[in-house]
Design a protein around this motif. Sequence first.
Motif, PDB file in Angstrom:
ATOM      1  N   LYS A   1       0.826  -1.211   0.000  1.00  0.00           N
ATOM      2  CA  LYS A   1       0.000   0.000   0.000  1.00  0.00           C
ATOM      3  C   LYS A   1       0.863   1.265   0.000  1.00  0.00           C
ATOM      4  N   CYS A   2       1.845   1.351   0.924  1.00  0.00           N
ATOM      5  CA  CYS A   2       2.612   2.599   1.052  1.00  0.00           C
ATOM      6  C   CYS A   2       4.103   2.441   0.781  1.00  0.00           C
ATOM      7  N   GLY A   3       4.598   1.205   0.664  1.00  0.00           N
ATOM      8  CA  GLY A   3       6.004   0.987   0.336  1.00  0.00           C
ATOM      9  C   GLY A   3       6.957   0.936   1.519  1.00  0.00           C
ATOM     10  N   ALA A   4       6.461   1.091   2.737  1.00  0.00           N
ATOM     11  CA  ALA A   4       7.330   1.040   3.927  1.00  0.00           C
ATOM     12  C   ALA A   4       7.804  -0.401   4.162  1.00  0.00           C
ATOM     13  N   ASP A   5       8.858  -0.541   4.961  1.00  0.00           N
ATOM     14  CA  ASP A   5       9.364  -1.864   5.307  1.00  0.00           C
ATOM     15  C   ASP A   5       8.387  -2.562   6.247  1.00  0.00           C
ATOM     16  N   LEU A   6       8.025  -3.795   5.912  1.00  0.00           N
ATOM     17  CA  LEU A   6       7.121  -4.576   6.762  1.00  0.00           C
ATOM     18  C   LEU A   6       7.884  -5.186   7.927  1.00  0.00           C
ATOM     19  N   GLN A   7       7.178  -5.376   9.029  1.00  0.00           N
ATOM     20  CA  GLN A   7       7.744  -6.031  10.204  1.00  0.00           C
ATOM     21  C   GLN A   7       6.919  -7.273  10.497  1.00  0.00           C
ATOM     22  N   GLU A   8       7.594  -8.364  10.848  1.00  0.00           N
ATOM     23  CA  GLU A   8       6.878  -9.583  11.210  1.00  0.00           C
ATOM     24  C   GLU A   8       6.516  -9.527  12.690  1.00  0.00           C
ATOM     25  N   VAL A   9       5.258  -9.844  12.996  1.00  0.00           N
ATOM     26  CA  VAL A   9       4.813  -9.898  14.393  1.00  0.00           C
ATOM     27  C   VAL A   9       4.109 -11.230  14.625  1.00  0.00           C
ATOM     28  N   GLN A  10       4.120 -11.665  15.869  1.00  0.00           N
ATOM     29  CA  GLN A  10       3.469 -12.908  16.251  1.00  0.00           C
ATOM     30  C   GLN A  10       1.973 -12.674  16.427  1.00  0.00           C
ATOM     31  N   PHE A  11       1.148 -13.520  15.810  1.00  0.00           N
ATOM     32  CA  PHE A  11      -0.306 -13.428  15.942  1.00  0.00           C
ATOM     33  C   PHE A  11      -0.871 -14.835  15.911  1.00  0.00           C
ATOM     34  N   GLN A  12      -1.427 -15.286  17.024  1.00  0.00           N
ATOM     35  CA  GLN A  12      -2.031 -16.614  17.137  1.00  0.00           C
ATOM     36  C   GLN A  12      -1.133 -17.706  16.554  1.00  0.00           C
TER      37      GLN A  12
END
Length: 103
Positions: free
Chosen positions: A48-59
């Motif tokens: 969507k915006c081109g920023a660096d994604l971060q991985e987060v823990q979810f379930q």
Amino acid sequence: MAIDEKPSRNEDEYFTRQDAELMKARRAELDAARRAQERKAHYMKCPKCGADLQEVQFQNLRVDVCPECKGTWLDAGELELIRFVQQSAVTRFIDDMLSSFRK
């Protein structure tokens, strides 16, 4: 044989065909390199915006979250896993409720 002889039509066709094949192969190499570079430039970037994604823990899953626009992005198969986990939790809750009524 004189040096100034004009090449035959067959020779012209041969070299023209050989040049075309070499150009086609080189073009394919350049296209592959360009695709690899483009893919590398977009790896772990927010669509969507081109920023660096971060991985987060979810379930018990690792999902990609954008710190800028707060978008959440799932890899292939992760949505089905989330649905399975949620369905399992609901099923367990209903089973616990029904078992308490049976007692």
